[in-house]
Structure formats: C-alpha cells, structure tokens
Design an enzyme around this catalytic site. Structure first.
Site, PDB file in Angstrom:
ATOM      1  CE  LYS A   1     -48.586   5.531  75.042  1.00 39.09           C
ATOM      2  NZ  LYS A   1     -47.489   5.019  75.886  1.00 39.09           N
TER       3      LYS A   1
ATOM      4  CG  ASP B   1     -46.915   8.345  77.025  1.00 39.49           C
ATOM      5  OD1 ASP B   1     -46.120   7.397  77.077  1.00 39.49           O
ATOM      6  OD2 ASP B   1     -46.800   9.254  76.172  1.00 39.49           O
TER       7      ASP B   1
HETATM    8  P1  NDP Z   1     -43.589  13.575  80.920  1.00 38.52           P
HETATM    9  O1  NDP Z   1     -44.748  14.302  80.380  1.00 38.52           O
HETATM   10  O2  NDP Z   1     -43.467  13.349  82.373  1.00 38.52           O
HETATM   11  O3  NDP Z   1     -42.233  14.279  80.421  1.00 38.52           O
HETATM   12  C1  NDP Z   1     -41.977  14.454  79.078  1.00 38.52           C
HETATM   13  C2  NDP Z   1     -40.660  15.186  78.909  1.00 38.52           C
HETATM   14  O4  NDP Z   1     -40.306  15.213  77.541  1.00 38.52           O
HETATM   15  C3  NDP Z   1     -40.727  16.644  79.353  1.00 38.52           C
HETATM   16  O5  NDP Z   1     -39.442  17.051  79.745  1.00 38.52           O
HETATM   17  C4  NDP Z   1     -41.145  17.343  78.063  1.00 38.52           C
HETATM   18  O6  NDP Z   1     -40.819  18.713  78.003  1.00 38.52           O
HETATM   19  C5  NDP Z   1     -40.347  16.561  77.055  1.00 38.52           C
HETATM   20  N1  NDP Z   1     -41.013  16.580  75.757  1.00 38.52           N
HETATM   21  C6  NDP Z   1     -42.282  16.181  75.476  1.00 38.52           C
HETATM   22  N2  NDP Z   1     -42.568  16.363  74.179  1.00 38.52           N
HETATM   23  C7  NDP Z   1     -41.443  16.887  73.640  1.00 38.52           C
HETATM   24  C8  NDP Z   1     -41.103  17.302  72.341  1.00 38.52           C
HETATM   25  N3  NDP Z   1     -41.975  17.202  71.327  1.00 38.52           N
HETATM   26  N4  NDP Z   1     -39.848  17.783  72.138  1.00 38.52           N
HETATM   27  C9  NDP Z   1     -38.966  17.901  73.158  1.00 38.52           C
HETATM   28  N5  NDP Z   1     -39.244  17.520  74.414  1.00 38.52           N
HETATM   29  C10 NDP Z   1     -40.457  17.018  74.650  1.00 38.52           C
HETATM   30  O7  NDP Z   1     -43.554  12.173  80.128  1.00 38.52           O
HETATM   31  P2  NDP Z   1     -42.800  10.806  80.494  1.00 38.52           P
HETATM   32  O8  NDP Z   1     -41.527  11.099  81.200  1.00 38.52           O
HETATM   33  O9  NDP Z   1     -43.790   9.916  81.121  1.00 38.52           O
HETATM   34  O10 NDP Z   1     -42.513  10.225  79.044  1.00 38.52           O
HETATM   35  C11 NDP Z   1     -41.276  10.463  78.360  1.00 38.52           C
HETATM   36  C12 NDP Z   1     -41.088   9.395  77.283  1.00 38.52           C
HETATM   37  O11 NDP Z   1     -41.045   8.105  77.904  1.00 38.52           O
HETATM   38  C13 NDP Z   1     -42.206   9.293  76.235  1.00 38.52           C
HETATM   39  O12 NDP Z   1     -41.663   8.905  75.009  1.00 38.52           O
HETATM   40  C14 NDP Z   1     -43.083   8.170  76.775  1.00 38.52           C
HETATM   41  O13 NDP Z   1     -43.843   7.551  75.761  1.00 38.52           O
HETATM   42  C15 NDP Z   1     -42.010   7.238  77.310  1.00 38.52           C
HETATM   43  N6  NDP Z   1     -42.448   6.265  78.302  1.00 38.52           N
HETATM   44  C16 NDP Z   1     -43.076   6.655  79.452  1.00 38.52           C
HETATM   45  C17 NDP Z   1     -43.464   5.707  80.374  1.00 38.52           C
HETATM   46  C18 NDP Z   1     -44.054   6.098  81.697  1.00 38.52           C
HETATM   47  O14 NDP Z   1     -44.229   5.182  82.524  1.00 38.52           O
HETATM   48  N7  NDP Z   1     -44.355   7.334  81.956  1.00 38.52           N
HETATM   49  C19 NDP Z   1     -43.286   4.268  80.127  1.00 38.52           C
HETATM   50  C20 NDP Z   1     -42.523   3.971  78.928  1.00 38.52           C
HETATM   51  C21 NDP Z   1     -42.156   4.948  78.054  1.00 38.52           C
HETATM   52  P3  NDP Z   1     -41.900  19.822  78.475  1.00 38.52           P
HETATM   53  O15 NDP Z   1     -41.999  19.705  79.958  1.00 38.52           O
HETATM   54  O16 NDP Z   1     -41.324  21.120  78.013  1.00 38.52           O
HETATM   55  O17 NDP Z   1     -43.191  19.478  77.792  1.00 38.52           O
END
Ligand code: NDP
Length: 450
Positions: free
Chosen positions: A114, A154
């Site tokens: 990561k 991510d």
């Molecule tokens: P994105 O950046 O596309 O979206 C993240 C989302 O989570 C946004 O809505 C964001 O809000 C919100 N968010 C981020 N940080 C916080 C926080 N500290 N508190 C509250 N809300 C938060 O990321 P992903 O959708 O790709 O990732 C989401 C989760 O899924 C993560 O845990 C990631 O590790 C996991 N994941 C992702 C994969 C992938 O293929 N992308 C694969 C496996 C797991 P805002 O827009 O306001 O920042």
C-alpha cells in the site's frame, strides 16, 4: 511480539487478525505458525520519499510519499495508493498488512502493498493534481515495475490520477508496461475495473444472503456510507438487483432517503459527477426534498430499519454504539466495502449478534472488498498477454472469485473454529485463517521462515 506504539491503526489490524487465529485451533494444531506470524507482520521494505511540486501560484509545496512493500511471497507487490491529508505510516501499514491476506484470498499471484501521500486533492485545480501526480511518480518509479510492484487507486486516486502517474512512469522509465492498474480502457485498462470493488462486494453479500436462506437483494433496504468509487458502484448494483438504497455519505455528512424515497441510478450518477469535481454532497440537487442531508453525521443511526449495511467510505466508520443501533433496527448482513470499516468494538457487537438468535452476519473487508484487487489482477494478466477481455468475461471471473472467497471463508471457519449447532460460521475468522495459511505456507516453501 511488540510493534511501535505510535501505530494505532496497524496495531488494530494486527490484533484483529491475531485474535481470530488465537480463537481457532490453528496454533494448537500448528504451533510453528506463531513464528510465521512474527515474520509476516513486518514489512519486507518501506520506502519514504519527499514530493516537491509547484502550485498554481508558483509556490513550492512539499508532501510525504510512501510505499509499504509488505509481502511478495505470492507475487509482485500489489495494493492501492491513497492521497488524503490523514495518510501516515500507521494507516499504510494497516492497509498493506490487510492487503497481503486479501490478495491471497483472490487466488491470484499478487503480494501485498500500500502507498500514497498526505496530499489533499480537495481545493486543488486539475493542473495542480497533474503536477502533484507527476512529482509523486518521478520518485516512486524507481521502486515499482510490472514484475515488482503494481499500485492501483484508493481514496483520492481514481482514473484521472492513475493516468497522470502512468504517463509520468512511461516518460521517466522509457517503458510502456502494466505498472499500474485502473488504467483507461484505450491504454491497458480492464473493463469492469472501476466497478469491481462495489460489484464484488454485492456478489459476496449475495452468497451471504443465500447461505443464510434469506432470499436475495430484492426488496431489501440497504444503508451505504461513502459516495466515492466503492459506494457508487455498490449502490448501482444493489439498485439493479431490486434493493432500496437509503443512504450515502461523505466526509462532510450524510444523505438519508426519507419515507418511500430511494436513490436511483440518476441520483448516483449526479453524485459521481459532484465527487469527480471534488465537491461535497451538499451540492446534490435533491438534498432538501426527499433526501435529508445531515451535516457532520454518518448514516448508521439515521437510517432506521435496514436489512443490510455496507460501510464503504474509510476505516473505523462504524462505532460500537452505531453497531448496536443497527442490530436493534434489524440489520441482518454487514459487509465492509471499506478497509477496516468497523471499529473492533463494532465487530464484537456483530459477532455476538451472529452467535445470538436472529444471526446477524458480518464480513470483513479483506474478503468482501477483494473484488477490486481481483480485477486488478485480471488487468495485469491482460497486460501481460497484450489482449483485452470482454466485460462479460471479466465480470464472470469476478463473480467466480467472490464465490471462491466466500466458500473458502466458510470452509476454514468450519474447519478451525468451534461453533454451536445452527450457528452461522464466522466470516472474519474463516477469511483471516484462509488468507494467512496461503501466505505463510508460500513463505515457508520459499525459506522466509523455518
Ligand atoms: P474515494 O476517494 O473514491 O471515496 C472515498 C469516500 O469516502 C468519499 O465519499 C469520501 O468523502 C469518504 N471519506 C474519505 N475519508 C473519509 C473520512 N475520513 N471520513 C468520512 N468519509 C471519508 O475512495 P474509494 O471509494 O476508492 O475507497 C473507499 C474505501 O474502500 C476505502 O476504505 C478504500 O481503502 C476501500 N477500498 C477501495 C478499493 C478500490 O478499488 N477503490 C478496493 C478495496 C477497498 P469526501 O468525498 O468528502 O472526501
């Protein structure tokens, strides 16, 4: 064994894995695996670097860049890059550690890693994002490669950022190779990769529902947190399967569908456009009518009665109290789209409810969100063969992989964890044991421990 005390997220992920191994018969049957645990919990290599770039006003900006290359026994290091102001070594070590076992569960040849930076994409112009991505990759490119380490996206890293970083790698190293996944379709990307984590999560939960004999997604009420890549495609697939999606959220607050209201694909697409522009959910055009916006809140205590909860934003986004409210309101299935979405105390609530009457069933992100990295693995296979698969073929493989992960988790829980008659097997224990065994056996064969 001891770890640095200043790594709370890593400690949490480590303890969660160890607790499930300790509560099984694994160490009794194989005491030698305690040695393996000590070895696997230390990264093979950590790279930290300085990223210097110029903002639109011509000012010099500095960020911290990282890559934690945790384990390469099963294949080249593989795992996403996170751009978020909270990024630090503890968070990247927890994510890298979980990635090892998740990648093992997919059955594909991928090690665990990561990386990322404490860069905040919010409030930055597109040019600033491009300059940052290029500066970041100019430093990282010395340490990665198609056969060495293949990062993906991510939080804060989507198709646009992958494009800028791929371009920087190509120019810096004079090589066009599958060094990143999540690429554009015309330049080495795989169909279904953007959708894969969300779709895979829903496929996994379909098996949970069927195994528990509770029908299908049709007619179920689903609470989702987040509104990024994972949450969007999770919501779209749930809607396609006939479920009612009642919430989405971001770091500023949550949207709750009131009364008979439900998110439609058009709503989700509008939210996707808002997020691509790095804007908050307050910009959602329906925010005041059918969809109540609650500032600063997470959805769990506001959604009322739901059958399924799918945390899909970030780590530790479900607390003990929120888990208790969900259980009280009748939740039956909880599965993490996010990594370590639930605090340990929340997992304890769900696991206790699994053993009690009514059988709530919880799936950890390591298993339930593995679809993203699985299709990244398929993207690597397509890049190596210089041949693109159809969407149908990728989706079919994704469905098969999620089914295998589910069945492997069940089989290992049944094999190593004592259960009462009629109790649902622990998917946390089963997933952890299955992933752990696969990795440490490969490490043993390769002389990493003895
Ligand atoms: P994105 O950046 O596309 O979206 C993240 C989302 O989570 C946004 O809505 C964001 O809000 C919100 N968010 C981020 N940080 C916080 C926080 N500290 N508190 C509250 N809300 C938060 O990321 P992903 O959708 O790709 O990732 C989401 C989760 O899924 C993560 O845990 C990631 O590790 C996991 N994941 C992702 C994969 C992938 O293929 N992308 C694969 C496996 C797991 P805002 O827009 O306001 O920042």
């Amino acid at each position: 064994m001891s770890h640095l005390p200043a790594e709370p997220e890593f400690e949490q992920a480590y303890k969660e894995l160890v607790a499930t191994l300790e509560n099984s018969s694994l160490f009794e049957e194989h005491p030698e695996y305690r040695t393996a645990l000590n070895v696997v919990s230390i990264p093979e290599r950590i790279i930290q670097f300085r990223v210097v770039w110029e903002d639109d006003k011509g000012n010099l900006q500095i960020n911290r860049g990282y890559r934690v290359q945790f384990n390469s026994a099963l294949g080249p290091y593989k795992g996403g890059l996170r751009f978020h102001p909270t990024v630090n070594l503890s968070i990247l070590k927890f994510l890298g550690f979980e990635q090892i076992f998740k990648n093992a569960l997919t059955g594909l040849n991928m090690g665990g890693a990561k990386g990322g930076a404490d860069f905040d994409p919010k409030g930055k112009s597109d040019s600033e994002i491009r300059r940052f991505c290029e500066a970041f990759m100019r430093r990282l490119c010395q340490h990665i490669g198609a056969e060495t380490d293949v990062p993906a996206g991510d939080i804060g890293v989507g198709g646009r950022e992958i494009g800028y970083m791929f371009g920087a790698y190509r120019k810096e190293r004079n090589k066009w190779e599958g060094v990143l996944t999540g690429k554009g379709l015309d330049w080495g990307g795989s169909l279904i990769r953007p959708e894969a984590t969300g779709y895979g999560l829903v496929y996994y939960v379909e098996h949970m529902i069927a195994h528990a004999g509770k029908g299908s997604f049709k007619g179920k009420r689903v609470a989702i947190s987040g509104s990024g890549n994972v949450a969007q495609y999770t919501a779209l697939k749930c809607i396609e399967l006939g479920a009612t999606v009642v919430s989405l959220s971001d770091s500023t607050g949550c949207l709750i569908a009131e009364g008979d209201a439900a998110f439609t694909p058009a709503h989700v697409n509008e939210i996707a456009a808002i997020k691509l522009a790095r804007k908050p959910l307050t910009q959602f055009s329906n925010a005041t009518a059918q969809f109540k916006y609650i500032p600063g809140a997470r959805p769990w205590v506001h959604v009322g009665k739901v059958d399924i909860a799918l945390p899909s934003a970030t780590q530790n986004e479900v607390s003990k109290e929120e888990a208790e409210t969900l259980v009280k309101n009748g939740v039956q299935f909880v599965a993490e789209g996010s990594n370590m979405g639930c605090e340990q105390a929340a997992i304890d609530v769900f696991e206790a409810a699994r053993r009690g009457k009514g059988g709530v069933w919880y799936a950890p992100g390591k298993a339930s969100n593995a679809g993203g990295v699985a299709v990244s693995g398929l993207e690597m296979a397509q890049n190596s063969s210089r041949f693109n698969w159809t969407a149908e073929r990728v989706d079919e493989r994704l469905q098969q992989i999620m089914k295998n992960i589910f069945e492997l988790s069940i089989a290992n829980a049944e094999r190593y964890v004592k259960a009462e008659e009629g109790e649902l097997p622990s998917l946390v224990a089963g997933g952890n044991i299955a992933g752990f065994l696969k990795v440490v056996q490969a490490m043993h064969d390769q002389g990493d421990w003895w």
